[in-house]
Design a protein around this motif. Structure first.
Motif, PDB file in Angstrom:
ATOM      1  N   LEU A  67       0.827  -1.201   0.000  1.00  0.00           N
ATOM      2  CA  LEU A  67       0.000   0.000   0.000  1.00  0.00           C
ATOM      3  C   LEU A  67       0.865   1.258   0.000  1.00  0.00           C
ATOM      4  CD1 LEU A  67      -2.639   1.570   0.249  1.00  0.00           C
ATOM      5  CD2 LEU A  67      -2.641   1.051   2.687  1.00  0.00           C
ATOM      6  N   LEU A  68       1.882   1.274   0.842  1.00  0.00           N
ATOM      7  CA  LEU A  68       2.760   2.441   0.928  1.00  0.00           C
ATOM      8  C   LEU A  68       3.576   2.643  -0.348  1.00  0.00           C
ATOM      9  CD1 LEU A  68       3.828   2.090   4.640  1.00  0.00           C
ATOM     10  CD2 LEU A  68       2.450   3.936   3.651  1.00  0.00           C
ATOM     11  N   ALA A  69       3.854   1.564  -1.072  1.00  0.00           N
ATOM     12  CA  ALA A  69       4.560   1.688  -2.345  1.00  0.00           C
ATOM     13  C   ALA A  69       3.671   2.363  -3.392  1.00  0.00           C
ATOM     14  CB  ALA A  69       5.003   0.309  -2.837  1.00  0.00           C
ATOM     15  N   GLU A  70       2.360   2.165  -3.264  1.00  0.00           N
ATOM     16  CA  GLU A  70       1.409   2.747  -4.207  1.00  0.00           C
ATOM     17  C   GLU A  70       1.009   4.169  -3.831  1.00  0.00           C
ATOM     18  OE1 GLU A  70       0.020   1.402  -7.080  1.00  0.00           O
ATOM     19  OE2 GLU A  70       1.612  -0.088  -6.780  1.00  0.00           O
ATOM     20  N   ARG A  71       0.741   4.374  -2.542  1.00  0.00           N
ATOM     21  CA  ARG A  71       0.219   5.668  -2.086  1.00  0.00           C
ATOM     22  C   ARG A  71       0.587   5.873  -0.627  1.00  0.00           C
ATOM     23  NH1 ARG A  71      -4.657   6.468   0.548  1.00  0.00           N
ATOM     24  NH2 ARG A  71      -5.251   8.635   0.654  1.00  0.00           N
ATOM     25  N   PRO A  72       1.414   6.849  -0.344  1.00  0.00           N
ATOM     26  CA  PRO A  72       1.771   7.094   1.053  1.00  0.00           C
ATOM     27  C   PRO A  72       0.541   7.452   1.888  1.00  0.00           C
ATOM     28  CG  PRO A  72       3.210   8.315  -0.422  1.00  0.00           C
ATOM     29  CD  PRO A  72       2.098   7.756  -1.252  1.00  0.00           C
ATOM     30  N   VAL A  73       0.326   6.719   2.961  1.00  0.00           N
ATOM     31  CA  VAL A  73      -0.800   6.948   3.864  1.00  0.00           C
ATOM     32  C   VAL A  73      -0.362   6.488   5.252  1.00  0.00           C
ATOM     33  CG1 VAL A  73      -1.852   4.697   3.349  1.00  0.00           C
ATOM     34  CG2 VAL A  73      -3.276   6.533   4.204  1.00  0.00           C
ATOM     35  N   PRO A  74      -0.765   7.183   6.300  1.00  0.00           N
ATOM     36  CA  PRO A  74      -0.383   6.714   7.636  1.00  0.00           C
ATOM     37  C   PRO A  74      -1.085   5.394   7.960  1.00  0.00           C
ATOM     38  CG  PRO A  74      -1.739   8.703   7.786  1.00  0.00           C
ATOM     39  CD  PRO A  74      -1.497   8.450   6.338  1.00  0.00           C
ATOM     40  N   ILE A  75      -0.305   4.451   8.441  1.00  0.00           N
ATOM     41  CA  ILE A  75      -0.833   3.132   8.795  1.00  0.00           C
ATOM     42  C   ILE A  75      -0.452   2.824  10.237  1.00  0.00           C
ATOM     43  CG2 ILE A  75      -0.744   0.645   8.335  1.00  0.00           C
ATOM     44  CD1 ILE A  75      -0.080   1.324   5.416  1.00  0.00           C
ATOM     45  N   VAL A  76      -1.456   2.389  11.009  1.00  0.00           N
ATOM     46  CA  VAL A  76      -1.240   1.900  12.369  1.00  0.00           C
ATOM     47  C   VAL A  76      -1.546   0.410  12.334  1.00  0.00           C
ATOM     48  CG1 VAL A  76      -1.989   1.991  14.774  1.00  0.00           C
ATOM     49  CG2 VAL A  76      -1.899   4.096  13.419  1.00  0.00           C
ATOM     50  N   GLY A  94       7.317   0.625   6.737  1.00  0.00           N
ATOM     51  CA  GLY A  94       7.012   2.050   6.743  1.00  0.00           C
ATOM     52  C   GLY A  94       5.774   2.440   7.526  1.00  0.00           C
ATOM     53  N   VAL A  95       5.276   1.535   8.385  1.00  0.00           N
ATOM     54  CA  VAL A  95       4.087   1.885   9.166  1.00  0.00           C
ATOM     55  C   VAL A  95       4.426   2.990  10.162  1.00  0.00           C
ATOM     56  CG1 VAL A  95       3.115  -0.436   8.906  1.00  0.00           C
ATOM     57  CG2 VAL A  95       4.359   0.140  10.978  1.00  0.00           C
ATOM     58  N   PHE A  96       3.402   3.715  10.575  1.00  0.00           N
ATOM     59  CA  PHE A  96       3.598   4.868  11.447  1.00  0.00           C
ATOM     60  C   PHE A  96       3.240   4.594  12.894  1.00  0.00           C
ATOM     61  CE2 PHE A  96       3.566   6.635   7.286  1.00  0.00           C
ATOM     62  CZ  PHE A  96       4.370   7.751   7.350  1.00  0.00           C
ATOM     63  N   GLY A  97       2.622   3.446  13.168  1.00  0.00           N
ATOM     64  CA  GLY A  97       2.247   3.130  14.536  1.00  0.00           C
ATOM     65  C   GLY A  97       2.090   1.634  14.716  1.00  0.00           C
ATOM     66  N   TYR A  98       2.263   1.154  15.959  1.00  0.00           N
ATOM     67  CA  TYR A  98       2.216  -0.274  16.263  1.00  0.00           C
ATOM     68  C   TYR A  98       1.536  -0.433  17.613  1.00  0.00           C
ATOM     69  CZ  TYR A  98       4.054  -5.093  16.245  1.00  0.00           C
ATOM     70  OH  TYR A  98       4.199  -6.455  16.216  1.00  0.00           O
ATOM     71  N   ARG A 118       2.938  12.297  12.030  1.00  0.00           N
ATOM     72  CA  ARG A 118       4.240  11.859  11.502  1.00  0.00           C
ATOM     73  C   ARG A 118       4.205  11.762   9.976  1.00  0.00           C
ATOM     74  NH1 ARG A 118       5.438  13.834  15.078  1.00  0.00           N
ATOM     75  NH2 ARG A 118       6.029  13.090  17.088  1.00  0.00           N
ATOM     76  N   HIS A 119       3.076  11.314   9.453  1.00  0.00           N
ATOM     77  CA  HIS A 119       2.916  11.222   8.002  1.00  0.00           C
ATOM     78  C   HIS A 119       2.982  12.615   7.372  1.00  0.00           C
ATOM     79  CE1 HIS A 119       0.470  11.080   4.280  1.00  0.00           C
ATOM     80  NE2 HIS A 119       1.225  10.025   4.066  1.00  0.00           N
ATOM     81  N   GLU A 120       2.284  13.594   7.972  1.00  0.00           N
ATOM     82  CA  GLU A 120       2.314  14.961   7.459  1.00  0.00           C
ATOM     83  C   GLU A 120       3.725  15.535   7.503  1.00  0.00           C
ATOM     84  OE1 GLU A 120      -0.678  17.026   9.726  1.00  0.00           O
ATOM     85  OE2 GLU A 120      -2.303  15.915   8.747  1.00  0.00           O
ATOM     86  N   GLU A 121       4.465  15.231   8.567  1.00  0.00           N
ATOM     87  CA  GLU A 121       5.852  15.686   8.665  1.00  0.00           C
ATOM     88  C   GLU A 121       6.701  15.070   7.554  1.00  0.00           C
ATOM     89  OE1 GLU A 121       7.257  14.668  12.550  1.00  0.00           O
ATOM     90  OE2 GLU A 121       6.090  16.229  13.537  1.00  0.00           O
ATOM     91  N   LEU A 122       6.505  13.784   7.307  1.00  0.00           N
ATOM     92  CA  LEU A 122       7.263  13.100   6.265  1.00  0.00           C
ATOM     93  C   LEU A 122       6.959  13.688   4.889  1.00  0.00           C
ATOM     94  CD1 LEU A 122       9.196  10.842   5.419  1.00  0.00           C
ATOM     95  CD2 LEU A 122       7.213   9.315   5.288  1.00  0.00           C
ATOM     96  N   VAL A 123       5.683  13.936   4.606  1.00  0.00           N
ATOM     97  CA  VAL A 123       5.295  14.536   3.332  1.00  0.00           C
ATOM     98  C   VAL A 123       5.950  15.915   3.185  1.00  0.00           C
ATOM     99  CG1 VAL A 123       3.331  15.513   2.047  1.00  0.00           C
ATOM    100  CG2 VAL A 123       3.156  13.233   3.072  1.00  0.00           C
TER     101      VAL A 123
END
Length: 189
Positions: A67-76, A94-98, A118-123
């Motif tokens: 999913l992250l390879a196709e479209r960056p999105v925050p994933i928990v 590349g997940v943002f939370g666990y 964190r996703h917004e910061e990365l973008v």
């Protein structure tokens, strides 16, 4: 915020939905396996994805990686298994939370908010890096054009830059475009 929930266990999926909706989040879809998660994520374009690690057809970490390879999105990711190897795989994906099950509402909502931040910061960092890279490339071609004008026309550095700047102003084209044209023209001879 639009949330996609990916969880094969119905009770947990319903619990995740209830927590999100109580918090005012919009649950746009629910996936029961990793393949469905990828399909729904592409179709619905959620703002955040909450994904179980252990799912049929395709595990959550691999689904997150694809999913992250196709479209960056925050994933928990949520899992009953806190093993170091799973955490490592999740981080590498590349997940943002666990989150480890059982979790509470007071665990999930901050994890989602943190993942989104964190996703917004990365973008923003990626955009800044791209902008800096473009600026550096422009600077390099402008310096090359100045050097060619100095060598071919016997100009000082200031005169060469002034000539480029004036050509840019007269033509209404960016300085970089003018410099690229000068480099193209003067490098041939």
């Amino acid at each position: 915020m639009r949330v996609l929930i990916c969880e094969d266990e119905t009770i947990i999926r319903l619990d995740l939905r209830a927590i999100c909706e109580r918090a005012g989040l919009e649950v746009v879809g629910e996936a029961r396996d990793g393949v469905e998660a990828l399909r729904l994520a592409a179709e619905l374009e959620p703002d955040v994805v909450v994904m179980d690690v252990q799912m049929p057809k395709l595990d959550g970490i691999e689904a997150a990686r694809q999913l992250l390879a196709e479209r960056p999105v925050p994933i928990v990711v949520v899992t009953a298994f806190p093993q170091e190897e799973l955490v490592r795989r999740a981080v590498e994906a590349g997940v943002f939370g666990y989150l480890v099950k059982p979790f509470r509402e007071s665990d999930l909502l901050p994890a989602i908010a943190t993942a989104q931040a964190r996703h917004e910061e990365l973008v923003a960092l990626r955009e800044e890096a791209e902008s800096l890279s473009d600026a550096l490339a422009a600077r390099k071609v402008i310096e090359r054009a100045k050097g060619l004008l100095m060598a071919k026309e016997g100009l000082t550095e200031e005169e060469a830059f002034d000539r480029l700047r004036r050509a840019s102003q007269v033509s209404g084209r960016p300085l970089r475009v003018i410099a690229e044209a000068v480099v193209s023209t003067l490098s041939v001879g």
